[in-house]
Design a protein around this motif. Sequence first.
Motif, PDB file in Angstrom:
ATOM      1  N   GLY A  41      58.434 -12.944  55.263  1.00 61.08           N
ATOM      2  CA  GLY A  41      59.622 -12.863  54.406  1.00 61.08           C
ATOM      3  C   GLY A  41      59.740 -11.558  53.626  1.00 61.08           C
ATOM      4  O   GLY A  41      60.667 -11.399  52.818  1.00 61.08           O
ATOM      5  N   TYR A  42      58.847 -10.616  53.874  1.00 57.89           N
ATOM      6  CA  TYR A  42      58.827  -9.336  53.145  1.00 57.89           C
ATOM      7  C   TYR A  42      60.218  -8.686  53.083  1.00 57.89           C
ATOM      8  O   TYR A  42      60.680  -8.281  52.010  1.00 57.89           O
ATOM      9  CB  TYR A  42      57.817  -8.421  53.857  1.00 57.89           C
ATOM     10  CG  TYR A  42      57.451  -7.144  53.169  1.00 57.89           C
ATOM     11  CD1 TYR A  42      56.228  -6.994  52.522  1.00 57.89           C
ATOM     12  CD2 TYR A  42      58.321  -6.045  53.179  1.00 57.89           C
ATOM     13  CE1 TYR A  42      55.877  -5.797  51.904  1.00 57.89           C
ATOM     14  CE2 TYR A  42      57.982  -4.858  52.567  1.00 57.89           C
ATOM     15  CZ  TYR A  42      56.765  -4.731  51.929  1.00 57.89           C
ATOM     16  OH  TYR A  42      56.431  -3.553  51.317  1.00 57.89           O
ATOM     17  N   PRO A  43      60.944  -8.598  54.220  1.00 56.72           N
ATOM     18  CA  PRO A  43      62.253  -7.934  54.153  1.00 56.72           C
ATOM     19  C   PRO A  43      63.286  -8.717  53.331  1.00 56.72           C
ATOM     20  O   PRO A  43      64.236  -8.132  52.819  1.00 56.72           O
ATOM     21  CB  PRO A  43      62.708  -7.859  55.618  1.00 56.72           C
ATOM     22  CG  PRO A  43      61.487  -8.102  56.438  1.00 56.72           C
ATOM     23  CD  PRO A  43      60.588  -8.955  55.604  1.00 56.72           C
ATOM     24  N   ALA A  77      66.413  -8.743  48.323  1.00 57.75           N
ATOM     25  CA  ALA A  77      66.716  -9.239  46.972  1.00 57.75           C
ATOM     26  C   ALA A  77      66.562  -8.119  45.940  1.00 57.75           C
ATOM     27  O   ALA A  77      67.400  -7.971  45.039  1.00 57.75           O
ATOM     28  CB  ALA A  77      65.802 -10.414  46.630  1.00 57.75           C
ATOM     29  N   ASP A  78      65.500  -7.299  46.082  1.00 59.65           N
ATOM     30  CA  ASP A  78      65.308  -6.164  45.154  1.00 59.65           C
ATOM     31  C   ASP A  78      66.542  -5.267  45.130  1.00 59.65           C
ATOM     32  O   ASP A  78      66.968  -4.790  44.079  1.00 59.65           O
ATOM     33  CB  ASP A  78      64.146  -5.267  45.622  1.00 59.65           C
ATOM     34  CG  ASP A  78      62.798  -5.949  45.574  1.00 59.65           C
ATOM     35  OD1 ASP A  78      62.581  -6.761  44.676  1.00 59.65           O
ATOM     36  OD2 ASP A  78      61.973  -5.647  46.460  1.00 59.65           O
ATOM     37  N   ILE A  79      67.053  -5.020  46.326  1.00 60.92           N
ATOM     38  CA  ILE A  79      68.153  -4.053  46.475  1.00 60.92           C
ATOM     39  C   ILE A  79      69.473  -4.653  45.984  1.00 60.92           C
ATOM     40  O   ILE A  79      70.224  -4.029  45.235  1.00 60.92           O
ATOM     41  CB  ILE A  79      68.276  -3.633  47.965  1.00 60.92           C
ATOM     42  CG1 ILE A  79      67.009  -2.899  48.415  1.00 60.92           C
ATOM     43  CG2 ILE A  79      69.538  -2.813  48.207  1.00 60.92           C
ATOM     44  CD1 ILE A  79      66.908  -2.681  49.930  1.00 60.92           C
ATOM     45  N   ASP A 136      61.784   7.202  56.287  1.00 57.44           N
ATOM     46  CA  ASP A 136      62.283   6.685  57.562  1.00 57.44           C
ATOM     47  C   ASP A 136      61.621   5.350  57.939  1.00 57.44           C
ATOM     48  O   ASP A 136      62.243   4.500  58.577  1.00 57.44           O
ATOM     49  CB  ASP A 136      62.005   7.749  58.638  1.00 57.44           C
ATOM     50  CG  ASP A 136      62.532   7.340  59.976  1.00 57.44           C
ATOM     51  OD1 ASP A 136      63.744   7.151  60.080  1.00 57.44           O
ATOM     52  OD2 ASP A 136      61.720   7.173  60.909  1.00 57.44           O
ATOM     53  N   ASP A 137      60.371   5.140  57.505  1.00 60.67           N
ATOM     54  CA  ASP A 137      59.665   3.905  57.874  1.00 60.67           C
ATOM     55  C   ASP A 137      60.304   2.661  57.259  1.00 60.67           C
ATOM     56  O   ASP A 137      60.076   1.552  57.744  1.00 60.67           O
ATOM     57  CB  ASP A 137      58.181   3.992  57.447  1.00 60.67           C
ATOM     58  CG  ASP A 137      58.046   4.152  55.949  1.00 60.67           C
ATOM     59  OD1 ASP A 137      58.684   5.054  55.376  1.00 60.67           O
ATOM     60  OD2 ASP A 137      57.306   3.358  55.338  1.00 60.67           O
ATOM     61  N   GLN A 138      61.084   2.839  56.194  1.00 67.66           N
ATOM     62  CA  GLN A 138      61.713   1.680  55.537  1.00 67.66           C
ATOM     63  C   GLN A 138      63.182   1.514  55.920  1.00 67.66           C
ATOM     64  O   GLN A 138      63.871   0.632  55.410  1.00 67.66           O
ATOM     65  CB  GLN A 138      61.596   1.793  54.009  1.00 67.66           C
ATOM     66  CG  GLN A 138      60.163   1.744  53.494  1.00 67.66           C
ATOM     67  CD  GLN A 138      59.513   0.388  53.708  1.00 67.66           C
ATOM     68  OE1 GLN A 138      60.135  -0.652  53.504  1.00 67.66           O
ATOM     69  NE2 GLN A 138      58.273   0.382  54.139  1.00 67.66           N
TER      70      GLN A 138
HETATM   71  P1  TYM Z   1      55.779   1.901  50.332  1.00 67.07           P
HETATM   72  O1  TYM Z   1      55.020   1.571  49.121  1.00 67.07           O
HETATM   73  O2  TYM Z   1      55.090   1.767  51.647  1.00 67.07           O
HETATM   74  O3  TYM Z   1      56.328   3.384  50.254  1.00 67.07           O
HETATM   75  C1  TYM Z   1      57.125   3.826  49.163  1.00 67.07           C
HETATM   76  C2  TYM Z   1      58.131   4.843  49.644  1.00 67.07           C
HETATM   77  O4  TYM Z   1      57.468   5.912  50.328  1.00 67.07           O
HETATM   78  C3  TYM Z   1      58.012   6.046  51.638  1.00 67.07           C
HETATM   79  N1  TYM Z   1      56.922   6.416  52.565  1.00 67.07           N
HETATM   80  C4  TYM Z   1      57.046   7.340  53.513  1.00 67.07           C
HETATM   81  N2  TYM Z   1      58.092   8.094  53.863  1.00 67.07           N
HETATM   82  C5  TYM Z   1      57.899   8.952  54.877  1.00 67.07           C
HETATM   83  N3  TYM Z   1      56.721   9.145  55.519  1.00 67.07           N
HETATM   84  C6  TYM Z   1      55.654   8.418  55.189  1.00 67.07           C
HETATM   85  N4  TYM Z   1      54.509   8.617  55.814  1.00 67.07           N
HETATM   86  C7  TYM Z   1      55.781   7.449  54.151  1.00 67.07           C
HETATM   87  N5  TYM Z   1      54.956   6.547  53.578  1.00 67.07           N
HETATM   88  C8  TYM Z   1      55.676   5.916  52.621  1.00 67.07           C
HETATM   89  C9  TYM Z   1      58.579   4.686  52.003  1.00 67.07           C
HETATM   90  O5  TYM Z   1      59.573   4.815  52.995  1.00 67.07           O
HETATM   91  C10 TYM Z   1      59.122   4.258  50.655  1.00 67.07           C
HETATM   92  O6  TYM Z   1      60.379   4.831  50.437  1.00 67.07           O
HETATM   93  N6  TYM Z   1      58.693  -2.023  51.087  1.00 67.07           N
HETATM   94  C11 TYM Z   1      58.579  -0.815  50.311  1.00 67.07           C
HETATM   95  C12 TYM Z   1      58.636  -1.047  48.811  1.00 67.07           C
HETATM   96  C13 TYM Z   1      59.875  -1.764  48.408  1.00 67.07           C
HETATM   97  C14 TYM Z   1      61.182  -1.216  48.371  1.00 67.07           C
HETATM   98  C15 TYM Z   1      62.023  -2.271  47.947  1.00 67.07           C
HETATM   99  C16 TYM Z   1      61.695   0.051  48.649  1.00 67.07           C
HETATM  100  C17 TYM Z   1      59.947  -3.068  48.038  1.00 67.07           C
HETATM  101  N7  TYM Z   1      61.248  -3.384  47.755  1.00 67.07           N
HETATM  102  C18 TYM Z   1      63.389  -2.069  47.811  1.00 67.07           C
HETATM  103  C19 TYM Z   1      63.067   0.231  48.496  1.00 67.07           C
HETATM  104  C20 TYM Z   1      63.893  -0.822  48.091  1.00 67.07           C
HETATM  105  C21 TYM Z   1      57.255  -0.185  50.666  1.00 67.07           C
HETATM  106  O7  TYM Z   1      56.354  -0.811  51.136  1.00 67.07           O
HETATM  107  O8  TYM Z   1      57.157   1.118  50.348  1.00 67.07           O
END
Ligand code: TYM
Length: 352
Positions: A137-139, A144-146, A158-160
């Motif tokens: 359910g992570y996404p 919800a955050d957004i 780009d990974d997100q």
């Molecule tokens: P997280 O903690 O993995 O990473 C935070 C942010 O850093 C970016 N990022 C990268 N971008 C490019 N190259 C990389 N190697 C790299 N590693 C990390 C991620 O894209 C992110 O922008 N799920 C999210 C946290 C989150 C979130 C949200 C973000 C939770 N709720 C709502 C935006 C909106 C995460 O795990 O990010």
Amino acid sequence: MSTKREVILSGIRPTGRLHYGNYFCAITHILRLQEQDAQCYYFVADYHALTTITDRREIYRDTLNMLRTYVACGLDPIRSTIYRQSDLPCTAELALLLGMITNIGHLERGTTYKDKMLKLEADPRAEGNPLSYGLLGYPVLMAADILIVRADVVPVGDDQRQHVEMACDIAEKFNSRFGEALHVPRAVGREAMRLPGLDGSSKMGKSDNNTLDLLDNPQTVLQKIKGVETSTDPRPLETESNEPDAIVPQMPGGVGVLYRLLHLLAPQDVYLDFVGQYRAGGKFYGKLKAAVAEHVSKFNAPVIERYNNPAFNDDYIEDFLRENAKKVTPVALETVERCREAIGIGHSLYRA
Ligand code: TYM
């Protein structure tokens, strides 16, 4: 005529320290937008961290340290609303409501879930609880955050990208089923970047032990940069362009990372000089590594200094967290209330 301020939201998990992928692919955008009178929300995703962290002291400490690093990087808890995800527990209710309209098949195609599945297949004894309901359910929690702050723009790496697209899809589905209760953000733009890891793999990531961190001291920086693999023979570049997006993919793994870092940090003439040396061939990787390490340490120095500033202590952080939770809570509760009404459940519990 007053125009609505753009609402920006982004977040980060409090696992380990802030690395160059986080900074250059997400935080720099927020810093720019903070200067442009946007309404910026930036939070530390401590609920999300529960998919991997299990030690209660660690999660608290890492969350506060991540917030301290934000401030050290230039995020301003007065101009931007910087908060802790769990200080906004109504996010969990919104995630529950959104979960009701989200197909499991959609979630199973999520990158985080799929990556963990692959890692588990490779090492079935991997620690943690990789196939939890929370991970699947992570996404939805991320949506919800957004959606809870009615974000227009979500600057992420780009990974997100896929997760933000899922948030848009979920919001559209909710609105088409129950009426226009949710604001649909814009999709992530083409400028979203992915920084490769120091091991030459496609992504720098905390769990892959291949990061360069903003709090790394010069000794650690030198050690990490020296360890980057450059023994593979250089390949001739097919492109005339000097842009990293054109040349980095054509270079062997570790070398490409060094060039990407140099492009991010060094003056352009230094970068172009090293591109010229690559084209000319020869042995210059020792010099390249020394230049990258020097620029990284120079970049890190003021961040480390601010991070260690005794004024940014735990009390300072807890104080702004309290203040900012007060600012974001009414915005979030209004969204949840709209969704409750749209779905038709409960009384207006949140109304004063
Ligand atoms: P997280 O903690 O993995 O990473 C935070 C942010 O850093 C970016 N990022 C990268 N971008 C490019 N190259 C990389 N190697 C790299 N590693 C990390 C991620 O894209 C992110 O922008 N799920 C999210 C946290 C989150 C979130 C949200 C973000 C939770 N709720 C709502 C935006 C909106 C995460 O795990 O990010």
